[in-house]
Scaffold this active site. Structure first.
Site, PDB file in Angstrom:
ATOM      1  N   LYS A 158       0.835  -1.205   0.000  1.00 25.43           N
ATOM      2  CA  LYS A 158       0.000   0.000   0.000  1.00 25.43           C
ATOM      3  C   LYS A 158       0.870   1.256   0.000  1.00 25.43           C
ATOM      4  O   LYS A 158       0.539   2.239  -0.650  1.00 25.43           O
ATOM      5  CB  LYS A 158      -0.948   0.005   1.197  1.00 25.43           C
ATOM      6  CG  LYS A 158      -2.009  -1.078   1.072  1.00 25.43           C
ATOM      7  CD  LYS A 158      -3.247  -0.793   1.882  1.00 25.43           C
ATOM      8  CE  LYS A 158      -4.309  -1.827   1.548  1.00 25.43           C
ATOM      9  NZ  LYS A 158      -5.576  -1.641   2.240  1.00 25.43           N
TER      10      LYS A 158
ATOM     11  N   LYS B 141      -6.731  -9.293  -7.987  1.00 27.65           N
ATOM     12  CA  LYS B 141      -7.960  -9.642  -7.274  1.00 27.65           C
ATOM     13  C   LYS B 141      -9.066  -8.608  -7.534  1.00 27.65           C
ATOM     14  O   LYS B 141      -8.786  -7.452  -7.840  1.00 27.65           O
ATOM     15  CB  LYS B 141      -7.694  -9.805  -5.781  1.00 27.65           C
ATOM     16  CG  LYS B 141      -7.665  -8.546  -4.968  1.00 27.65           C
ATOM     17  CD  LYS B 141      -7.809  -8.881  -3.472  1.00 27.65           C
ATOM     18  CE  LYS B 141      -7.993  -7.608  -2.679  1.00 27.65           C
ATOM     19  NZ  LYS B 141      -8.449  -7.766  -1.326  1.00 27.65           N
TER      20      LYS B 141
ATOM     21  N   LYS C 149     -12.634  -3.536  -4.461  1.00 26.42           N
ATOM     22  CA  LYS C 149     -13.532  -2.391  -4.498  1.00 26.42           C
ATOM     23  C   LYS C 149     -12.795  -1.063  -4.644  1.00 26.42           C
ATOM     24  O   LYS C 149     -13.400  -0.060  -5.009  1.00 26.42           O
ATOM     25  CB  LYS C 149     -14.435  -2.384  -3.257  1.00 26.42           C
ATOM     26  CG  LYS C 149     -13.710  -2.448  -1.926  1.00 26.42           C
ATOM     27  CD  LYS C 149     -14.714  -2.444  -0.791  1.00 26.42           C
ATOM     28  CE  LYS C 149     -14.408  -3.311   0.393  1.00 26.42           C
ATOM     29  NZ  LYS C 149     -13.478  -2.884   1.392  1.00 26.42           N
TER      30      LYS C 149
HETATM   31  P1  ATP Z   1      -9.363  -2.722   0.363  1.00 27.86           P
HETATM   32  O1  ATP Z   1      -9.081  -2.655  -1.085  1.00 27.86           O
HETATM   33  O2  ATP Z   1     -10.081  -1.522   0.885  1.00 27.86           O
HETATM   34  O3  ATP Z   1      -8.182  -3.132   1.186  1.00 27.86           O
HETATM   35  P2  ATP Z   1     -10.492  -5.401   0.614  1.00 27.86           P
HETATM   36  O4  ATP Z   1     -11.743  -5.805  -0.054  1.00 27.86           O
HETATM   37  O5  ATP Z   1      -9.240  -6.048   0.224  1.00 27.86           O
HETATM   38  O6  ATP Z   1     -10.489  -3.832   0.481  1.00 27.86           O
HETATM   39  P3  ATP Z   1     -11.734  -5.806   3.108  1.00 27.86           P
HETATM   40  O7  ATP Z   1     -12.930  -5.085   2.651  1.00 27.86           O
HETATM   41  O8  ATP Z   1     -11.343  -5.539   4.507  1.00 27.86           O
HETATM   42  O9  ATP Z   1     -10.532  -5.541   2.182  1.00 27.86           O
HETATM   43  O10 ATP Z   1     -11.930  -7.361   2.890  1.00 27.86           O
HETATM   44  C1  ATP Z   1     -12.903  -8.019   3.598  1.00 27.86           C
HETATM   45  C2  ATP Z   1     -12.782  -9.481   3.379  1.00 27.86           C
HETATM   46  O11 ATP Z   1     -13.121  -9.812   2.031  1.00 27.86           O
HETATM   47  C3  ATP Z   1     -11.402 -10.076   3.640  1.00 27.86           C
HETATM   48  O12 ATP Z   1     -11.554 -11.263   4.378  1.00 27.86           O
HETATM   49  C4  ATP Z   1     -10.869 -10.355   2.265  1.00 27.86           C
HETATM   50  O13 ATP Z   1      -9.978 -11.437   2.277  1.00 27.86           O
HETATM   51  C5  ATP Z   1     -12.144 -10.674   1.496  1.00 27.86           C
HETATM   52  N1  ATP Z   1     -11.976 -10.342   0.086  1.00 27.86           N
HETATM   53  C6  ATP Z   1     -11.757  -9.129  -0.439  1.00 27.86           C
HETATM   54  N2  ATP Z   1     -11.643  -9.186  -1.777  1.00 27.86           N
HETATM   55  C7  ATP Z   1     -11.798 -10.492  -2.123  1.00 27.86           C
HETATM   56  C8  ATP Z   1     -11.775 -11.230  -3.354  1.00 27.86           C
HETATM   57  N3  ATP Z   1     -11.581 -10.619  -4.522  1.00 27.86           N
HETATM   58  N4  ATP Z   1     -11.980 -12.555  -3.322  1.00 27.86           N
HETATM   59  C9  ATP Z   1     -12.189 -13.205  -2.155  1.00 27.86           C
HETATM   60  N5  ATP Z   1     -12.203 -12.582  -0.957  1.00 27.86           N
HETATM   61  C10 ATP Z   1     -12.015 -11.241  -0.920  1.00 27.86           C
END
Ligand code: ATP
Ligand code: LTN
Length: 333
Positions: free
Chosen positions: A114, A196, A199
């Site tokens: 990050k 991945k 969002k």
């Molecule tokens: P950011 O980009 O803001 O870091 P993020 O989606 O990676 O967002 P969180 O919103 O905290 O982070 O993720 C919540 C949960 O969703 C975590 O357990 C993460 O592993 C899961 N997750 C996020 N994106 C995916 C994905 N593409 N596939 C499967 N699991 C996901």
């Protein structure tokens, strides 16, 4: 009685990746695990490790909470709450910073990633974030922490901090175990299936939001990047696009990837994508219905109030113990 803790950051709206990788797992666990109390929170303190618009943040906190319920989380079984409403998270977060070493924090790969993407204005909390995450977990003596692979290193650090604290001050925290769901692997971006689904991505065609209208969902799936050989076969290395779509299909139905390959053996990408679009639309329809029922209702506030009260009770007892062990303040002898 065991305890399970997990959280999701309210940064932006939730995607199909979040649903398959996290929300749906919580729902499954709630029905499978007996004798386990669940604490699931909206990690708003974690969200401000990067800049957030005030109105957006407020909206997202509520929206994530409503989505948890809409996805099937049962408020009778689960304590659902907003992290910043339980002050103890921030207090124990500071104490965890006073247990951790700077070198440990700097080694975290998520921080390095990050930080690499941002050149200025990197907030101190982005570095110390894992200390707050450790606090989130240790406050509740969690035995089980369901997380994605990307959080493995943070959980390992949490375990180290718990052990270090226990060694320094005497037995205080339960050392937690990670729980890594077998199914629901990482869902990838629809426009770049080597990354991945995220969002925070700028390209809105790269992700499916749980609240996207269903026609938008269908269009996004139909325009998802694939290769040109038109055979529906799973191969992460040579066919990442189609493999990702197979993964989504399998995650949302009772079919295995092998069965889906067989079902679409003599068809085309276009037929497969049209069917997948319906599979996803069918999964999202009831979630959206429930979401719109609950988002502006007093029921949602009641659920979050109840969750907060229960969380506060456990967390404040734990903090009394922590203050006493360290020798902080005057009250605890
Ligand atoms: P950011 O980009 O803001 O870091 P993020 O989606 O990676 O967002 P969180 O919103 O905290 O982070 O993720 C919540 C949960 O969703 C975590 O357990 C993460 O592993 C899961 N997750 C996020 N994106 C995916 C994905 N593409 N596939 C499967 N699991 C996901
Ligand atoms: N860091 C996690 C979210 C998170 C969390 C937690 C998960 C914050 N605190 C405690 C489990 C337990 C993430 O970025 N997905």
């Amino acid at each position: 009685m065991k305890r399970l803790v997990s959280g999701i950051k309210p940064t932006g709206q939730l995607t199909l990746g979040n649903y398959i990788g996290a929300l749906r797992q919580f729902v499954k666990l709630q029905d499978e695990l007996e004798d386990t109390e669940f604490f699931i929170f909206i990690a708003d303190l974690h969200a401000i490790t990067t800049p957030q618009d005030r109105q957006e943040l407020k909206k997202n906190i509520r929206s994530v909470a409503a989505l948890y319920i809409a996805c099937g989380l049962n408020p009778e079984k689960v304590n659902l709450f907003v992290q910043s409403e339980v002050d103890e998270h921030a207090v124990l977060g500071y104490i965890m910073e006073s247990t951790a070493y700077v070198g440990e924090m700097e080694r975290m790969t998520q921080y390095k990633d990050k930080k690499g993407k941002q050149t200025e204005g990197i907030r101190t909390s982005l570095l110390t974030y894992p200390a707050l995450m450790a606090a989130d977990i240790l406050l509740y003596d969690a035995n089980i922490v369901p997380i994605g692979d990307d959080q493995k290193q943070h959980l390992e650090l949490t375990r180290n901090l718990a052990e270090r604290f226990n060694n320094l001050y005497g037995d205080t925290f339960v050392v937690p175990e990670g729980f890594f769901p077998k199914t629901g692997a990482r869902i990838k971006s629809l426009t770049d299936p080597t990354k991945k689904m995220d969002k925070s991505n700028e390209n809105h065609k790269s992700y499916i939001l749980l609240l996207d209208d269903l026609q938008t969902v269908r269009n996004k799936i139909k325009s998802a990047v694939t290769d040109s050989d038109n055979t529906i076969k799973f191969s992460q290395s040579t066919k990442p696009g189609i493999s990702n779509l197979l993964q989504i299909y399998a995650s949302l139905t009772d079919y295995s990837i092998k069965e889906i390959e067989k079902k679409y053996e003599h068809t085309s990408y276009s037929i497969f994508k049209t069917d997948l679009a319906e599979v996803v639309a069918d999964a999202l329809r009831p979630i959206q219905q429930r979401y719109f029922e609950i988002i502006n209702s007093p029921e949602l506030d009641e659920i979050l109030d109840r969750g907060r009260e229960r969380a506060k009770l456990i967390a404040s007892r734990k903090m009394q113990k922590v203050f006493k062990k360290i020798g902080l303040g005057r009250v605890y002898k």
